[in-house]
Design a protein around this motif. Structure first.
Motif, PDB file in Angstrom:
ATOM      1  N   GLU A 205       0.721  -1.138  -0.028  1.00  0.00           N
ATOM      2  CA  GLU A 205       0.130  -0.090  -0.013  1.00  0.00           C
ATOM      3  C   GLU A 205       0.973   1.310  -0.012  1.00  0.00           C
TER       4      GLU A 205
ATOM      5  N   GLY B  34      -0.562   4.394  -2.909  1.00  0.00           N
ATOM      6  CA  GLY B  34      -1.685   5.564  -3.097  1.00  0.00           C
ATOM      7  C   GLY B  34      -1.456   6.829  -2.580  1.00  0.00           C
TER       8      GLY B  34
ATOM      9  N   THR C 194      -3.338   7.847   0.189  1.00  0.00           N
ATOM     10  CA  THR C 194      -3.166   8.006   1.809  1.00  0.00           C
ATOM     11  C   THR C 194      -2.678   6.791   2.320  1.00  0.00           C
TER      12      THR C 194
ATOM     13  N   GLU D  89      -9.463   7.408   0.407  1.00  0.00           N
ATOM     14  CA  GLU D  89      -8.576   7.094  -0.558  1.00  0.00           C
ATOM     15  C   GLU D  89      -9.278   8.210  -1.734  1.00  0.00           C
TER      16      GLU D  89
ATOM     17  N   LYS E 188      -7.650  11.557  -3.338  1.00  0.00           N
ATOM     18  CA  LYS E 188      -7.102  11.401  -4.735  1.00  0.00           C
ATOM     19  C   LYS E 188      -7.690  12.436  -5.470  1.00  0.00           C
TER      20      LYS E 188
END
Length: 563
Positions: free
Chosen positions: A341, A344, A346, A434, A438
């Motif tokens: 992860e 991303g 976040t 997220e 974004k």
């Protein structure tokens, strides 16, 4: 890091201020960048005083709050002083209860249990007040969203006065008074007080009824300065004066509890930075690891010997906190890598066994690694609770508002917030968070920004400049310690990595044959190759004093270097 050089002020303004103050180009430019354009403004900046404080009665509902408290004092009512378990909350409770006890005996304090009751005003706290015949609750650093709780208290015949500084919701609680400069209908001229600052305004208004002024309340300012530093509010306007005056109290005549903490850390003169990194974590550790009551007990104790015993306990809580947050940070980093992860917009991690008291610190540590809006969740009763932290320039509070369909409760600020949700909503919330980040974040905010005040030559750095720069303190948001940059620097050949695991660098730089100065770069060990090439490089830094064996010399505290 992306370096951003602040715009230079107009040359005519620089010349005018130089002439008015008899200072050099560097000092005049730094002052103008801080909005200081005249001799009078500079005098206020360099010599903060009680005259800089605003009239407390300019705050909405202040007259109602004072009238209700005076009525309670006259009738001998039982008053409960209620506050959050962090530094701002516990210092607020210590301040208000200490002051009220100079006027009435029937005053008690209440700090909610972080794990049992959670943040803010609790039903359990109100029930405790009801069971013990308290008819007035003064809530500090919380309460502006406690609409249902205040209504519940009213049903039981308990009045509320709220002193808060968080952003209100659409409705204001039906309390006797809601003191919050962030209320839309409040015309108080300064909006950025911390909770303890609002509490200080209330005791200033109460003292005015007794023919006193803010100067008669100087003994409480060590608490206010500590809260200002810990809560990371802008150190401008009224906060600058309160922090400046409060630091004088901390360094000359602190309350026994504060004195006991300082004795544990063995430092002679404390700056606002020391308050943030030495005093505040110890006060905070009580609420994180045990109970916020320990902090209030320490800060209200009048016997130094007893305070010294409490300070030992507080210091142990802080040691335990450090070990716990270090372990959980490592576990969180492993979780991020194992789940792939890292890419991303976040960082959201969860482990039901993590200690709720340190998840906010862990969120901040994760930002140091991945630099993006971050949430750290753990189990709290039958729900999941999280601390949110954000990157500079991005409002995480607004983002949580956009995800509110999945959230049970949330509150906080632009850069720090807390929330709870049901475990079954975790994945949906995580995806929505997220998605919202974004869509709304400017991608450049995902690279840390280093704001540079001014480019200077090494030859311009001297003892006189350092003496003036020290008078720019106390530093903090809105008045950060000046950051400079210099180009075409070279290592004199002695640059090396130092410290555990070679994390830091130490070198002596020159810009011309006459200018040499020692530099220390904490956490910049991976930049050693830039120095070793023997090619010129640029450095961003603050100017610092190095105290060694009784000698004081100037050095550069490096923030970043670039080839």
């Amino acid at each position: 890091m992306r370096w951003t050089l602040k715009p230079k002020p107009e040359s005519l303004k620089v010349e005018a201020l130089k002439k008015a103050l008899q200072v050099d180009n560097i000092v005049a430019t730094l002052l103008l960048q801080r909005g200081i354009e005249t001799y009078e403004a500079a005098k206020t900046f360099f010599r903060p005083s009680f005259s800089d404080l605003h009239d407390p009665y300019l705050m909405k509902d202040m007259d109602n709050a004072v009238a209700r408290i005076e009525k309670a004092i006259k009738a001998g009512e039982n008053i409960m002083v209620y506050g959050d378990y962090d530094v701002d909350g516990t210092t607020s409770v210590a301040l208000m209860s200490s002051y009220l006890k100079t006027r009435i005996d029937s005053v008690a304090t209440y700090i909610p249990d972080r794990y049992d009751e959670g943040y803010g005003v609790s039903y359990k706290g109100i029930d405790f007040a009801d069971d013990n015949d308290f008819t007035l609750i003064i809530a500090l650093d919380c309460g502006v969203k406690a609409i249902d709780k205040v209504a519940y208290a009213k049903e039981k015949g308990i009045d509320f006065i709220i002193c808060d500084h968080h952003r209100p919701g659409d409705k204001i609680p039906d309390a006797v008074a809601v003191l919050d400069p962030k209320r839309d209908d409040c015309d108080y001229p300064f909006k950025e007080l911390c909770g303890c600052g609002v509490g200080f305004k209330l005791i200033t208004a109460l003292a005015a009824n007794q023919g006193q002024t803010a100067e008669d309340l100087v003994e409480y300012l060590d608490l206010v300065a500590t809260a200002i530093g810990a809560d990371i509010v802008p150190i401008v306007d009224e906060n600058r004066a309160l922090a400046y005056l409060g630091l004088q109290v901390i360094n000359t005549n602190p309350r026994p509890g504060m004195k006991a903490i300082i004795a544990e850390v063995k430092k002679d003169i404390l700056t606002i930075t020391d308050v943030v990194f030495i005093i505040a974590p110890r006060i905070n550790a009580a609420g994180r690891m045990k109970h916020g009551n320990h902090a209030v007990t320490l800060l209200t104790e009048t016997d130094f010997n007893l305070a010294a015993e409490y300070a030992v306990d507080i210091d142990q809580f802080n040691t335990d906190r450090r070990e716990t947050d270090k372990r959980i940070t490592q576990e969180a980093l492993v979780q991020i890598e194992e789940n792939n992860e890292q890419e991303g917009f976040t960082t959201v991690v969860c482990n039901e066994t993590w200690h709720k008291g340190v998840i906010g610190i862990v969120a901040s540590r994760l930002i140091e690694t991945y630099y993006r809006p971050t949430l750290v969740f753990t189990k709290s009763g039958d729900k999941l609770a999280a601390s949110a932290r954000s990157v500079k320039g991005f409002d995480v509070y607004n983002t949580l508002e956009a995800c509110s369909e999945h959230i049970e409760q949330f509150g906080g600020h632009k850069y720090a917030a807390g929330l709870t949700l049901l475990p079954e909503n975790y994945e949906a919330f995580k995806a929505k968070f997220e998605s919202v980040v974004k869509e709304t974040i400017d991608p450049k905010l995902l690279t840390p920004e280093l704001k540079i005040d001014l480019e200077i030559e090494l030859g311009e750095i001297n003892d006189k400049l350092m003496r003036i720069l020290k008078q720019f303190a106390p530093f903090g948001p809105g008045n950060m310690s000046p950051t400079f940059m210099s180009q075409n620097l070279k290592d004199t050949g002695w640059g090396k990595c130092v410290g555990e695991d070679d994390k830091h660098i130490r070198l002596t730089v020159t810009q011309s044959f006459n200018d040499k100065i020692v530099c220390i770069g904490f956490g910049l060990g991976d930049k050693i190759d830039i120095i070793k090439t023997k090619r010129p490089f640029s450095a961003a830094y603050s100017i610092d004093e190095n105290h060694w064996n009784g000698n004081v010399s100037l050095q550069l505290k490096l923030k970043d270097i670039k080839a």
